[in-house]
Design an enzyme around this catalytic site. Structure first.
Site: not given
Length: 198
Positions: A39, A130
């Site tokens: 995620h 990220h």
């Protein structure tokens, strides 16, 4: 309860990330993130009292009404920290939408918590979109960079509960927020006009 806001990934993006994880699997010092947990964190809230949960749910819904869906890009891999011994191997993501969501959530939490917000772990760190691919648990080498060049549509985000267990964290999605972009549509339509379909 330990909470964070996150964007989860479509199957094709997740598959590309899982393929990249094969680079570190030969080295026992690297622990890859399980595929279903991959995620992008928008904002980490840390441990929060359960009575605050309705406020965080309301914030997510409010922001989702304002922000429209957008396209994101998956670039290449990198390390935190970049110099010295790495602790995290990640994939870089790009989209102005990630920045808008992160800033909107941060502003909303500051409004809710006031000065207490600065006590949230990592609050003072700049947001860098990220996806964590692996964490270093023991001595292990750096691996060559992986380039992706993928794009995908981001249509929502979620409020997630993280429970720390001996075998690793367990994530539970408490609420999903679909991006609707009503604010932008209202501006485009002009005052007094209603969006179609509402």
């Amino acid at each position: 309860m330990r909470l964070f806001y996150a964007v989860f990934l479509p199957e094709e993006v997740r598959a590309a990330l899982v393929e990249a994880q094969t680079k570190v699997r030969p080295f026992r010092g690297w622990k890859p993130v399980p595929p279903h947990q991959l995620h992008l964190t928008l904002l980490f809230l840390g441990e929060r009292p359960e009575e605050e949960l309705p406020d965080y749910l309301a914030l997510g819904h409010r922001l989702a009404r304002l922000e429209a869906p957008f396209r994101a890009r998956l670039r290449g891999t990198g390390y935190f920290p970049n110099e010295g011994t790495p602790r995290v191997w990640f994939a870089k993501a790009e989209a102005e939408g990630f920045l808008r969501l992160a800033e909107g959530l941060r502003a909303g939490v500051e409004e809710l918590l006031g000065e207490e917000a600065v006590r949230i772990p990592g609050w003072d760190k700049p947001f860098k979109p990220h996806i964590t691919l692996a964490r270093r648990k023991a001595p292990a080498p750096r691996v060559p960079p992986v380039l992706f060049g993928l794009e995908w549509p981001v249509e929502g985000f979620a409020l997630v509960r993280s429970e720390l267990k001996p075998k690793g964290p367990v994530y539970t999605v408490l609420e999903k927020f679909s991006l609707r972009g009503e604010h932008g549509r209202e501006q485009a339509q002009g005052p007094g006009e209603r969006p179609e379909g509402d």
